[in-house]
Design an enzyme around this catalytic site. Structure first.
Site, PDB file in Angstrom:
ATOM      1  N   GLN A 277       0.827  -1.329  -0.005  1.00 55.80           N
ATOM      2  CA  GLN A 277      -0.021   0.069   0.025  1.00 55.80           C
ATOM      3  C   GLN A 277       0.908   1.281  -0.112  1.00 55.80           C
ATOM      4  OE1 GLN A 277      -3.367   0.149  -0.136  1.00 55.80           O
ATOM      5  NE2 GLN A 277      -3.261  -1.929  -0.462  1.00 55.80           N
ATOM      6  N   ILE A 278       1.776   1.287   0.879  1.00 60.98           N
ATOM      7  CA  ILE A 278       2.557   2.537   0.960  1.00 60.98           C
ATOM      8  C   ILE A 278       3.502   2.754  -0.130  1.00 60.98           C
ATOM      9  CG2 ILE A 278       4.256   3.739   2.211  1.00 60.98           C
ATOM     10  CD1 ILE A 278       3.617   2.435   4.821  1.00 60.98           C
TER      11      ILE A 278
ATOM     12  N   ASP B 181       9.635  -7.229  -4.134  1.00 55.48           N
ATOM     13  CA  ASP B 181       8.736  -7.861  -3.217  1.00 55.48           C
ATOM     14  C   ASP B 181       8.813  -9.702  -3.131  1.00 55.48           C
ATOM     15  OD1 ASP B 181       6.053  -8.547  -1.685  1.00 55.48           O
ATOM     16  OD2 ASP B 181       5.722  -6.407  -2.067  1.00 55.48           O
TER      17      ASP B 181
ATOM     18  N   GLY C 113       7.410  -5.922   5.160  1.00 57.03           N
ATOM     19  CA  GLY C 113       7.376  -6.593   6.644  1.00 57.03           C
ATOM     20  C   GLY C 113       6.393  -7.746   6.618  1.00 57.03           C
TER      21      GLY C 113
ATOM     22  N   ARG D 261       1.912  -9.569  19.792  1.00 55.19           N
ATOM     23  CA  ARG D 261       3.077  -8.704  19.284  1.00 55.19           C
ATOM     24  C   ARG D 261       4.348  -9.101  19.271  1.00 55.19           C
ATOM     25  NH1 ARG D 261       4.059  -3.029  19.774  1.00 55.19           N
ATOM     26  NH2 ARG D 261       5.988  -2.319  20.975  1.00 55.19           N
TER      27      ARG D 261
ATOM     28  N   ASN E 214       7.220  -2.212  10.767  1.00 56.81           N
ATOM     29  CA  ASN E 214       7.147  -2.033  12.023  1.00 56.81           C
ATOM     30  C   ASN E 214       7.777  -3.510  12.888  1.00 56.81           C
ATOM     31  OD1 ASN E 214       6.249   0.506  13.055  1.00 56.81           O
ATOM     32  ND2 ASN E 214       4.116  -0.143  12.029  1.00 56.81           N
TER      33      ASN E 214
ATOM     34  N   ASP F  54       4.423  10.457  12.725  1.00 56.84           N
ATOM     35  CA  ASP F  54       3.931  10.961  13.930  1.00 56.84           C
ATOM     36  C   ASP F  54       3.897  12.345  14.150  1.00 56.84           C
ATOM     37  OD1 ASP F  54       3.019   8.368  14.895  1.00 56.84           O
ATOM     38  OD2 ASP F  54       5.138   8.100  14.988  1.00 56.84           O
TER      39      ASP F  54
ATOM     40  N   ARG G  89       1.378  14.218  11.817  1.00 60.24           N
ATOM     41  CA  ARG G  89       0.242  14.275  12.592  1.00 60.24           C
ATOM     42  C   ARG G  89       0.137  15.164  13.525  1.00 60.24           C
ATOM     43  NH1 ARG G  89      -0.018   7.630  13.027  1.00 60.24           N
ATOM     44  NH2 ARG G  89      -1.012   7.334  10.838  1.00 60.24           N
TER      45      ARG G  89
ATOM     46  N   HIS H 260       7.826   4.137  17.915  1.00 57.20           N
ATOM     47  CA  HIS H 260       6.697   4.310  16.943  1.00 57.20           C
ATOM     48  C   HIS H 260       5.567   3.393  17.736  1.00 57.20           C
ATOM     49  CE1 HIS H 260       4.089   5.052  13.666  1.00 57.20           C
ATOM     50  NE2 HIS H 260       4.245   3.701  13.345  1.00 57.20           N
TER      51      HIS H 260
ATOM     52  N   SER I 244      -2.915   4.050   7.035  1.00 54.86           N
ATOM     53  CA  SER I 244      -2.761   5.384   6.580  1.00 54.86           C
ATOM     54  C   SER I 244      -1.501   5.579   5.384  1.00 54.86           C
ATOM     55  CB  SER I 244      -2.581   6.361   7.491  1.00 54.86           C
ATOM     56  OG  SER I 244      -1.665   5.735   8.833  1.00 54.86           O
TER      57      SER I 244
HETATM   58  P1  NAI Z   1       1.335  -3.697   3.093  1.00 51.00           P
HETATM   59  O1  NAI Z   1       1.207  -4.996   3.745  1.00 51.00           O
HETATM   60  O2  NAI Z   1       0.641  -3.281   2.081  1.00 51.00           O
HETATM   61  O3  NAI Z   1       2.775  -4.089   2.192  1.00 51.00           O
HETATM   62  C1  NAI Z   1       3.825  -4.759   2.786  1.00 51.00           C
HETATM   63  C2  NAI Z   1       4.462  -5.346   1.513  1.00 51.00           C
HETATM   64  O4  NAI Z   1       5.771  -6.234   2.131  1.00 51.00           O
HETATM   65  C3  NAI Z   1       3.768  -6.611   1.024  1.00 51.00           C
HETATM   66  O5  NAI Z   1       3.533  -6.454  -0.560  1.00 51.00           O
HETATM   67  C4  NAI Z   1       4.552  -7.846   1.205  1.00 51.00           C
HETATM   68  O6  NAI Z   1       4.364  -8.866   0.316  1.00 51.00           O
HETATM   69  C5  NAI Z   1       5.955  -7.285   1.354  1.00 51.00           C
HETATM   70  N1  NAI Z   1       6.949  -8.158   2.076  1.00 51.00           N
HETATM   71  C6  NAI Z   1       6.912  -8.872   3.142  1.00 51.00           C
HETATM   72  N2  NAI Z   1       7.982  -9.489   3.236  1.00 51.00           N
HETATM   73  C7  NAI Z   1       8.878  -9.018   2.608  1.00 51.00           C
HETATM   74  C8  NAI Z   1      10.263  -9.274   2.332  1.00 51.00           C
HETATM   75  N3  NAI Z   1      10.948 -10.302   3.081  1.00 51.00           N
HETATM   76  N4  NAI Z   1      10.721  -8.784   1.372  1.00 51.00           N
HETATM   77  C9  NAI Z   1      10.036  -7.845   0.359  1.00 51.00           C
HETATM   78  N5  NAI Z   1       8.860  -7.510   0.690  1.00 51.00           N
HETATM   79  C10 NAI Z   1       8.160  -8.228   1.584  1.00 51.00           C
HETATM   80  O7  NAI Z   1       1.939  -2.840   4.176  1.00 51.00           O
HETATM   81  P2  NAI Z   1       2.137  -1.235   4.209  1.00 51.00           P
HETATM   82  O8  NAI Z   1       0.750  -0.531   4.285  1.00 51.00           O
HETATM   83  O9  NAI Z   1       2.741  -0.900   2.612  1.00 51.00           O
HETATM   84  O10 NAI Z   1       3.060  -0.965   5.441  1.00 51.00           O
HETATM   85  C11 NAI Z   1       4.351  -1.334   5.255  1.00 51.00           C
HETATM   86  C12 NAI Z   1       5.014  -1.467   6.719  1.00 51.00           C
HETATM   87  O11 NAI Z   1       4.979  -0.071   7.222  1.00 51.00           O
HETATM   88  C13 NAI Z   1       4.029  -2.291   7.787  1.00 51.00           C
HETATM   89  O12 NAI Z   1       5.087  -2.944   8.397  1.00 51.00           O
HETATM   90  C14 NAI Z   1       3.528  -1.003   8.576  1.00 51.00           C
HETATM   91  O13 NAI Z   1       3.187  -1.562   9.845  1.00 51.00           O
HETATM   92  C15 NAI Z   1       4.509  -0.048   8.458  1.00 51.00           C
HETATM   93  N6  NAI Z   1       4.074   1.351   8.860  1.00 51.00           N
HETATM   94  C16 NAI Z   1       4.981   2.129   9.472  1.00 51.00           C
HETATM   95  C17 NAI Z   1       4.526   3.462   9.705  1.00 51.00           C
HETATM   96  C18 NAI Z   1       5.524   4.308  10.648  1.00 51.00           C
HETATM   97  O14 NAI Z   1       5.243   5.474  10.903  1.00 51.00           O
HETATM   98  N7  NAI Z   1       6.646   3.692  11.059  1.00 51.00           N
HETATM   99  C19 NAI Z   1       3.310   4.021   9.157  1.00 51.00           C
HETATM  100  C20 NAI Z   1       2.562   3.227   8.384  1.00 51.00           C
HETATM  101  C21 NAI Z   1       2.993   1.835   8.094  1.00 51.00           C
END
Ligand code: NAI
Length: 377
Positions: free
Chosen positions: A14-15, A41, A89, A98, A131, A159, A162, A204, A275
């Protein structure tokens, strides 16, 4: 000039979907820097990743994008990387503890560290978003020992932003209603450039410490203390919470501090999705303040997850934590020594640091367990 090689892990997520256009339009590394983008990926996401690559081609990005490679081959993705944006992740599943999540992601970060150590540029700049972001930085630093520790950062800018967004919303509604009440001319709306002195300390997580005690607004041509625009000390978390008082407190449930801590959950509840847009924007701000020739060295203090080794704030060493820093020209940063902690901030930060130390111990224990299990096969 050779293009900047940038790897994004979690490239089909997503991000990444919101971040790629910002990079490709030159809004992250500067309009004059060409980027060679590597999207990585895992194999189960290969089809989705191929779809993202098709959309990049269809978007006719030519401003800043020299080329894009979408791959599930880790070595291909990390070879020569000068910037690594680690989004990939393991997501939290229903019923998952957790601590299990920390263990799973520690395994992924161990691998990312090995890839950075072996294949990336020796001065690669890293931002960890996946995370638990700060603890993931610590694991990376162990498995990429040649990489300078200052090159490994995590995202706490979301954060930070925000908190600024909420302050601006409150300040502007007060300034506008005051000007309507006294019949004065239309007031200039404050923007992010009119706020300074905000900081997020700690993890975080829900233990993070959003701190507005040193915030100032630029109003009518001068910097004024936060309370002259927003006098509500309880909402700001500035009501006296310790004997002797005058310090930031966590404040009541509806306070700014609690709202910042719970903003991610509020967006998730409303959208049924995380988000991603604001996270992508925060990553763009984090990287451009740090690395773009136009912004580095010219930005105010910002919050970044960084090593605590040698910090001037008295935070325990040996972990990564969100702290106030100033980015300097040429892609470096320094702790912002202009920030000092009130007693209450220090007390709350200590609790967050305990959590970071527990996460670190858990991640190390889980890695040890996984290595022992692999050795016994
Ligand atoms: P998402 O689930 O949409 O995408 C994560 C992607 O990582 C998936 O496509 C998955 O297949 C891939 N992935 C998993 N293991 C992998 C690996 N070993 N090598 C390469 N790719 C791999 O998640 P989204 O929404 O994109 O978020 C990504 C991360 O960012 C999450 O861990 C989320 O908790 C974290 N996050 C952190 C924030 C912060 O402020 N620090 C804010 C928002 C999200």
């Amino acid at each position: 000039m050779a293009p900047l090689r940038v790897v994004i892990t979690g490239g089909a997520g997503q991000i990444a979907y919101s971040l790629i256009p910002l990079i490709a339009r030159g809004l992250v590394f500067g309009p004059d820097v060409k980027v060679d983008l590597r999207l990585l990926d895992i194999p189960p996401a290969a089809n989705a990743l191929a779809g993202v690559a098709m959309e990049v081609q269809d978007s006719l990005f030519s401003t800043a994008l020299e080329g894009v490679l979408a791959t599930t081959n880790e070595v291909e993705a990390f070879t020569g990387a000068q910037v690594a944006i680690l989004l990939g992740g393991f997501p939290r599943r229903p019923g998952m503890e957790r601590w299990d999540l920390i263990g799973k992601n520690a395994g992924i970060m161990k691998r990312m560290g090995e890839l950075l150590e072996t294949y990336a540029s020796p001065n690669c700049k890293v931002v960890v978003v996946a995370n638990p972001a700060q603890t993931n930085c610590y694991i990376l630093s162990i498995y990429a020992p040649s990489l300078p520790r200052k090159n490994i950062t995590s995202l706490s800018r979301l954060d930070h932003d925000r908190m600024i967004g909420m302050l601006l919303h409150e300040a502007n509604s007060r300034l506008i209603s005051d000007s309507a009440a006294d019949g004065s001319e239309c007031v200039r709306r404050l923007t992010a450039a009119d706020v300074r002195g905000a900081c997020i300390w700690g993890n975080h997580s829900n233990s993070q410490v959003p701190d507005v005690s040193a915030v100032e607004f630029f109003v009518d041509g001068r910097w004024v203390p936060i309370e002259s625009v927003i006098p509500d000390r309880t909402w700001l978390g500035l009501s006296n919470s310790l004997p002797g008082g005058g310090n930031i407190g966590v404040g009541p449930e509806e306070s700014l501090v609690e709202a910042v801590r719970k903003r991610g959950a509020a967006v998730l509840a409303a959208r049924k999705l995380s988000s991603a847009m604001s996270a992508a924007n925060a990553i763009a701000e984090h990287l451009s303040d740090w690395l773009s020739p136009e912004k580095s060295g010219h930005s105010p203090a910002v919050s970044m997850g960084v090593t605590t080794d040698g910090n001037p704030f008295g935070v325990s060493e040996g972990i990564f934590s969100s702290l106030p820093v100033r980015c300097t020209i040429g892609g470096d940063w320094n702790y912002d020594e202009g920030f000092s902690m009130t007693d209450d901030v220090r007390r709350h930060l200590e609790a967050s640091v305990v959590e970071l130390e527990e996460e670190k111990a858990t991640a190390l224990k889980m890695l040890e367990k996984a290595e022992a299990a692999a050795g016994s096969v």
